[in-house]
Design an enzyme around this catalytic site. Structure first.
Site, PDB file in Angstrom:
ATOM      1  N   ASP A   4      29.469  14.663 -44.853  1.00  0.00           N
ATOM      2  CA  ASP A   4      28.526  13.882 -43.793  1.00  0.00           C
ATOM      3  C   ASP A   4      27.354  14.794 -43.384  1.00  0.00           C
ATOM      4  OD1 ASP A   4      28.198  12.245 -41.341  1.00  0.00           O
ATOM      5  OD2 ASP A   4      29.913  11.120 -42.093  1.00  0.00           O
ATOM      6  N   HIS A  39      26.279  12.087 -36.778  1.00  0.00           N
ATOM      7  CA  HIS A  39      27.342  10.956 -37.471  1.00  0.00           C
ATOM      8  C   HIS A  39      28.734  11.921 -37.731  1.00  0.00           C
ATOM      9  CE1 HIS A  39      28.679   8.828 -40.802  1.00  0.00           C
ATOM     10  NE2 HIS A  39      28.208   7.636 -40.188  1.00  0.00           N
ATOM     11  N   SER A  47      31.645   3.231 -41.293  1.00  0.00           N
ATOM     12  CA  SER A  47      31.973   4.861 -40.918  1.00  0.00           C
ATOM     13  C   SER A  47      32.877   5.234 -40.281  1.00  0.00           C
ATOM     14  CB  SER A  47      30.521   5.350 -40.368  1.00  0.00           C
ATOM     15  OG  SER A  47      29.641   5.610 -41.451  1.00  0.00           O
TER      16      SER A  47
END
Ligand SMILES: [Ca+2]
Ligand SMILES: [Ca+2]
Length: 595
Positions: free
Chosen positions: A161, A223, A400
């Site tokens: 990520d 994220h 996600s």
């Protein structure tokens, strides 16, 4: 080469709720004692609790050894006596005293500390009550019941990520990772590949990723920090949120930066995190059994990516991938369309398809990703708009967010049974997934159920041999058979029995069991093997929980429940059960065991 992007949608506002403390009580000032004649006394109408002078003398002598006097408080439902101690003692000491009582008085059937119970496994993280995705019956993953059996210990999960931010609710959870971003513009950290997987921010000024992309300035997403918190935020630390596999550890592999990340970098990260060899990159110090890829792009599965996934699977890694957020068939989204991955669609709080979620035949299972009607997924974040600032928490939505729920459950399963292959993990996630309570077409086998998946993982352990039960005589016909836990009870004579699965005690009568050997005096015995019920979510608060037969029904949130026994159905409401967790939306589930 196409850049792949993180698959999160919008953010919302964090909020707070009152903390719930969970601490075991290790002292008691009571014992429970049952005498062998309790059954016959009950049959003769002699009230339990009337302890004879001779027995009182034996109790007094045992107590003297421990500097305590014992007085009868009351009888329990099964004819045992509750004894009050003149002083509080540790459970160890209370067990010794109980043993002393049994040694001094052969009439004692059993004696044991009257322990103080507390709700189990309810995390004390103050924002847990906002994590509907973990516990709600409709859209949640039923993780609290899984925590009784697995919390992810010993399993590493690679978060492939944007990297990670140090965060108070991730302290100690993040292992050494690697920055795979080879392009310094994307990396945004002034360097190419290196051992620092921390996230410097992926903010992008308008037009900085190509003509008109992004259309306007975008803020840093953090994220990877959000994804990591869903999988393994510190739990029961009195801070923030709970993670799904909170004793697992995160291996951060940084592949996404400003404008996204390259397939080649992502493929290297997949190989490295699973223990493969990548040229010019030192071997991973911590091999991951689960890889989470909350990222994607359009098009077919790249050969580079497929080869990396094949290699990871050959080394035993489970590869979990987000299905994508374009509300299209995920067959056009990579790496969701690669072979051998677990592709995850997103449901909202109602348990129906999140409006944005991709769908289709490549989707394997669904998990909570949140939606704008019911709210997003709360997890750890950084507060910086561009460069890092203070710790925070935020609601994100997206596939996600759904994928790390599945990665977390896979970690729980592998912790419970490290021998599972990637294909076995996938098969069990699917076979134990819960039916959708609302429309979710093309969302795979169902919503992942953490407790059922962990039970399935434990059930197939090749090294577990079922134990042969032994049988303990507990009552003659007409008496009451009592024991701890849920067990099978046999009723009959000689070698002819009928049996039932019973919780705590049962009348040893034809009325309960039927009559397997007419005109013969029968008796009961109970099995040495305790039975663990599984729980099926059946209704949210103010709904109706329906089932077959007579069963225990739990009502509560997280792992705090009250339970009652019903036949057929019950309203799932405070009016029926009382309110075990005020100000939290509760739900009902029913036991697999009929009474
Ligand atoms: Ca770098
Ligand atoms: Ca926490």
């Amino acid at each position: 080469m196409a850049a792949l992007a993180p698959l999160a949608a919008s953010a919302g506002q964090p909020s707070q709720a009152p903390a719930q403390a969970t601490q075991f009580v290790t002292q008691t000032d009571r014992l429970i004692v049952r005498y062998k004649d309790a059954d016959t006394n009950a049959a003769r109408g002699i009230a339990a609790g009337a302890i004879s002078t001779a027995r009182q003398a034996l109790l007094a002598r045992a107590g003297q050894t421990f500097g305590a006097t014992l007085s009868a408080l009351r009888a329990t439902v099964n004819g045992a006596n509750v004894l009050k101690l003149s002083r509080s003692m540790t459970l160890v000491e209370a067990k010794q005293l109980a043993a002393e009582l049994m040694a001094r008085d052969p009439d004692v059937q059993y004696a044991e500390p009257d322990r103080i119970m507390v709700p189990l496994a309810t995390p004390n993280d103050p924002s847990y009550s906002q994590q509907w995705d973990l516990f709600e019956a409709k859209g949640g993953i039923n993780v609290a019941a899984a925590w009784d059996k697995s919390t992810g210990s010993g399993v590493n999960v690679a978060v492939i990520d944007t990297g990670y931010r140090p965060h108070a609710d991730l302290a100690g959870q993040i292992l050494a990772g690697y920055d795979f971003i080879s392009d310094t513009t994307i990396a945004n950290d002034g360097s190419g590949r290196d051992t620092d997987a921390s996230d410097p921010g992926d903010w992008a000024p308008a037009g900085s990723c190509g003509a008109g992309v992004p259309a306007m300035d975008t803020l840093s997403s953090w994220h990877g920090t959000h994804v990591a918190g869903t999988i393994a935020a510190k739990t029961n630390n009195g801070v923030g949120v709970a993670g799904i596999a909170y004793n697992a550890r995160i291996v951060p592999a940084r592949v996404l930066g400003r404008c996204g990340g390259y397939t080649s970098d992502i493929a290297d990260a997949i190989a490295w995190a699973s223990g493969g060899t990548v040229a010019n990159v030192p071997a991973a110090p911590y091999k991951a059994r689960v890889l989470n890829l909350s990222l994607g792009g359009s098009g077919a599965c790249d050969t580079t990516t497929q080869n990396a996934i094949n290699g990871a699977r050959s080394r035993g890694a489970v590869v979990v991938v987000a299905a994508g957020n374009a509300n299209v068939d995920a067959g056009s989204t990579s790496p969701a369309n690669c072979a051998g991955v677990i592709a995850v669609a997103a449901v909202g709080r109602s348990g129906g398809k999140a409006s944005y979620s991709n769908y289709g035949s490549v989707v394997d299972v669904a998990a909570p990703g949140g939606d704008s009607s019911g709210g997003g997924i709360l997890s750890t974040l950084n507060g910086g708009n561009t460069t890092p600032a203070a710790d925070t928490y935020a609601y994100y939505q997206g596939t996600s967010m759904a994928a790390p729920h599945v990665a977390g459950v896979a970690a729980l399963m592998l912790s419970a049974n490290p021998n599972l292959t990637p294909d076995e993990v996938e098969a069990k996630l699917k076979s134990t997934a819960r039916a959708f309570p609302a429309a979710c077409s093309g969302c795979g086998a169902g919503i992942v159920d953490a407790a059922a998946a962990v039970n399935a993982a434990l059930g197939t352990s090749a090294t577990t041999t079922p134990s042969t039960p032994t049988w303990t005589a507990c009552a003659s016909e007409g008496g009451t058979c009592s024991f701890s836990g849920i067990r099978e009870v046999r009723y009959g004579s000689g070698t002819t029995f009928v049996s039932k699965t019973v919780n705590g005690s049962v009348a040893c009568t034809n009325a309960v069991f039927g009559d397997p050997t007419p005109n013969v005096v029968k008796s009961c015995s109970y099995s040495s093997v305790t039975v663990t019920p599984t729980w099926t979510a059946c209704a949210d608060e103010n709904g109706t929980c329906a089932f077959s037969g007579t069963r225990e029904v739990r009502y509560g949130a997280g792992a705090t429940y009250v339970s009652r026994v019903f036949t057929g159905s019950t309203a799932c409401s405070n009016a029926v059960f009382g309110d075990p967790v005020p100000n939290v939306v509760k739900a009902c589930s029913y036991s697999s065991i009929t009474q």
